[in-house]
Design a protein around this motif. Sequence first.
Motif, PDB file in Angstrom:
ATOM      1  N   ALA A 383      15.149  10.593   3.983  1.00  0.00           N
ATOM      2  CA  ALA A 383      15.206   9.125   4.659  1.00  0.00           C
ATOM      3  C   ALA A 383      14.799   8.254   3.345  1.00  0.00           C
ATOM      4  O   ALA A 383      14.493   8.361   2.403  1.00  0.00           O
ATOM      5  CB  ALA A 383      14.146   9.093   5.656  1.00  0.00           C
ATOM      6  N   ILE A 384      15.361   7.019   3.726  1.00  0.00           N
ATOM      7  CA  ILE A 384      14.949   5.889   2.836  1.00  0.00           C
ATOM      8  C   ILE A 384      13.825   5.159   3.349  1.00  0.00           C
ATOM      9  O   ILE A 384      13.840   4.598   4.563  1.00  0.00           O
ATOM     10  CB  ILE A 384      16.161   4.943   2.737  1.00  0.00           C
ATOM     11  CG1 ILE A 384      17.331   5.504   1.866  1.00  0.00           C
ATOM     12  CG2 ILE A 384      15.737   3.637   1.739  1.00  0.00           C
ATOM     13  CD1 ILE A 384      18.522   4.751   1.992  1.00  0.00           C
ATOM     14  N   LEU A 385      12.669   4.897   2.361  1.00  0.00           N
ATOM     15  CA  LEU A 385      11.647   4.331   2.792  1.00  0.00           C
ATOM     16  C   LEU A 385      11.578   2.847   1.972  1.00  0.00           C
ATOM     17  O   LEU A 385      11.992   2.738   0.867  1.00  0.00           O
ATOM     18  CB  LEU A 385      10.108   4.877   2.485  1.00  0.00           C
ATOM     19  CG  LEU A 385       9.925   6.097   3.052  1.00  0.00           C
ATOM     20  CD1 LEU A 385       8.743   6.805   2.611  1.00  0.00           C
ATOM     21  CD2 LEU A 385       9.830   6.130   4.579  1.00  0.00           C
ATOM     22  N   ILE A 386      11.487   1.774   2.546  1.00  0.00           N
ATOM     23  CA  ILE A 386      11.529   0.493   2.085  1.00  0.00           C
ATOM     24  C   ILE A 386      10.009  -0.121   2.459  1.00  0.00           C
ATOM     25  O   ILE A 386       9.428  -0.184   3.535  1.00  0.00           O
ATOM     26  CB  ILE A 386      12.509  -0.501   2.563  1.00  0.00           C
ATOM     27  CG1 ILE A 386      13.938   0.104   2.269  1.00  0.00           C
ATOM     28  CG2 ILE A 386      12.429  -1.740   2.129  1.00  0.00           C
ATOM     29  CD1 ILE A 386      15.043  -0.811   2.740  1.00  0.00           C
ATOM     30  N   PHE A 387       9.318  -0.317   1.340  1.00  0.00           N
ATOM     31  CA  PHE A 387       7.895  -1.133   1.519  1.00  0.00           C
ATOM     32  C   PHE A 387       7.735  -2.000   0.465  1.00  0.00           C
ATOM     33  O   PHE A 387       8.295  -2.090  -0.694  1.00  0.00           O
ATOM     34  CB  PHE A 387       7.000  -0.023   1.560  1.00  0.00           C
ATOM     35  CG  PHE A 387       6.798   1.103   0.283  1.00  0.00           C
ATOM     36  CD1 PHE A 387       6.037   0.502  -0.814  1.00  0.00           C
ATOM     37  CD2 PHE A 387       7.516   2.101   0.399  1.00  0.00           C
ATOM     38  CE1 PHE A 387       5.800   1.463  -2.018  1.00  0.00           C
ATOM     39  CE2 PHE A 387       7.208   3.171  -0.489  1.00  0.00           C
ATOM     40  CZ  PHE A 387       6.521   2.816  -2.000  1.00  0.00           C
ATOM     41  N   THR A 388       6.504  -2.946   0.737  1.00  0.00           N
ATOM     42  CA  THR A 388       6.141  -4.033  -0.220  1.00  0.00           C
ATOM     43  C   THR A 388       4.555  -3.609  -0.641  1.00  0.00           C
ATOM     44  O   THR A 388       3.988  -3.293   0.470  1.00  0.00           O
ATOM     45  CB  THR A 388       6.251  -5.390   0.229  1.00  0.00           C
ATOM     46  OG1 THR A 388       7.634  -5.827   0.542  1.00  0.00           O
ATOM     47  CG2 THR A 388       5.554  -6.225  -0.603  1.00  0.00           C
ATOM     48  N   LYS A 389       4.091  -3.573  -1.800  1.00  0.00           N
ATOM     49  CA  LYS A 389       2.641  -3.393  -2.049  1.00  0.00           C
ATOM     50  C   LYS A 389       2.043  -4.773  -1.698  1.00  0.00           C
ATOM     51  O   LYS A 389       2.677  -5.769  -2.326  1.00  0.00           O
ATOM     52  CB  LYS A 389       2.601  -3.188  -3.674  1.00  0.00           C
ATOM     53  CG  LYS A 389       1.229  -2.929  -4.146  1.00  0.00           C
ATOM     54  CD  LYS A 389       1.255  -2.258  -5.378  1.00  0.00           C
ATOM     55  CE  LYS A 389      -0.450  -2.392  -5.976  1.00  0.00           C
ATOM     56  NZ  LYS A 389      -0.452  -1.833  -7.342  1.00  0.00           N
ATOM     57  N   THR A 390       1.227  -4.599  -1.013  1.00  0.00           N
ATOM     58  CA  THR A 390       0.255  -5.902  -0.683  1.00  0.00           C
ATOM     59  C   THR A 390      -1.342  -5.441  -1.073  1.00  0.00           C
ATOM     60  O   THR A 390      -1.961  -6.464  -1.743  1.00  0.00           O
ATOM     61  CB  THR A 390       0.147  -6.199   0.779  1.00  0.00           C
ATOM     62  OG1 THR A 390      -0.392  -5.048   1.469  1.00  0.00           O
ATOM     63  CG2 THR A 390       1.567  -6.523   1.211  1.00  0.00           C
TER      64      THR A 390
END
Length: 504
Positions: A383-390
């Motif tokens: 799977a592809i995970l897409i996330f932003t570090k906050t």
Amino acid sequence: MINGELKSKIDSLWDTFAAGGLTNPLNVIEQITYLMFIKDLDDLDNKKKKDNLLLGLNDYKSIYDGEVQVDDDLVVNGDELRWSTFKDFAPDKMFTVVQIEVFPFIKNLKNGEDSSFARHMKDATFLIPTPGLLSKVVEALDEIYRLMDADVSKRADIRGDVYEYLLGKLSTAGRNGQFRTPRHIIKMMVELMDPRADDKIADPAAGTAGFLVEAAEYLQTKKKDEIFYTKENKHYFNNEMFTGYDTDQTMLRIGAMNMLTHGVDNPNIDYHDSLSDQNTDKDEYSLILANPPFKGSLDYDTVSNDLLKVCKTKKTELLFLTLFLRMLRVGGRCACIVPDGVLFGSSKAHKSIRKVLVEDNNLEAVISMPSGVFKPYAGVSTAILIFTKTGNGGTDKVWFYDMTADGFSLDDKRTPVKENDIPDIIERFKHLDKEIDRKKTEKSFMVDKKDIVDNDYDLSINRYKEIEYKPVEYPPTKDIIAEIEKLDKEANDALQELKALLKD
């Protein structure tokens, strides 16, 4: 994907090396890569010269102009170093020119500079043993390029696929869990992330630098004005924007050459064991694109203590996710490929990293891919995970997409097919606001953070996807029995007729 005549030509080239006495697959790939680089340098130089003339400029300085110093003791006519020149020489002369002039020339291209290219080319060795073999190889590569150039618009993709196909011939490929990422999957991930001209981009498991090359090409195509608008921007693009790490010197050499022939003069392509203390990058990058190796287990003493403090595990896929979060600056984005086990694994470490993504950062998307994507090299489900570090949360809803087709058959042949979810994935990801009301019976839908928390941070799409059952009406049982009896009678009558015919 490589198939048809092009595949046949590459297989034939491989056989030519074997017949000529060069049988180590890694050596063969290195020699082919060097020669492709020499050909690409010539093509790139000619393209830059033409572009310069079209713009009405006359300030382009070719690397082949006039007398060229190839090493400390030898100065030659630069034109002789061009692929387009020496390819027509007799075998003996060609061999001498390539071995004595051209090869030292490419090794010393960035001589005196502290560049990744200069570092990795320092140990490069010309191993083709005879003039006859070199002549055959040059002729074969010329024909391969002719086939690649048949569709100029797809040449970059095909060139990447050629590398991928060659690397697939390595008997050691995948031994550490590295599976070459198909070019169209890389392109999709880059387009989803839409790199910016001021991004600082990294791949801590770079291999041949496929993600970095595609990001560079995307920027050169879509953000050209921003990149080349000022000297400062151009310098940033060529020297500071791209970082790639690997532990395989051959991959580093190929990566450095790959970047140079795609217009990035001096990327930071370096030898690093990304998961060890050797890698000290922290809060550094605004974008990470990666397909890290799924090696299995490592010894704790080889892993950075910083990572183990966050996620105590020996599994590389979990450690790399932890590493990405450490390397990203706040606001930095990541698109990475993970094995399916990361999404639903029940160990403390699995749950811990998923919780960190959901609770402490902004997990935006989970794109489930079919297991055939990595064939013929591997049949893993990913799977592809897409996330932003906050660093302080932000996950409200997570977008799930069930990719079932990527434009190629999902068997070992991987032949082109009509079914392809990739355009739909890109279009929907760019308009997530329209996804909110989609039902969980559809290919894509949103899931509330609360539902994910209630399911122990499980990120597998099957946990949330609803199957719509349609009732099927069957005829009454007595009608079914009557039909069976009728068929039995017809079969028996036919049998009796056959017996009668045999008696006659």
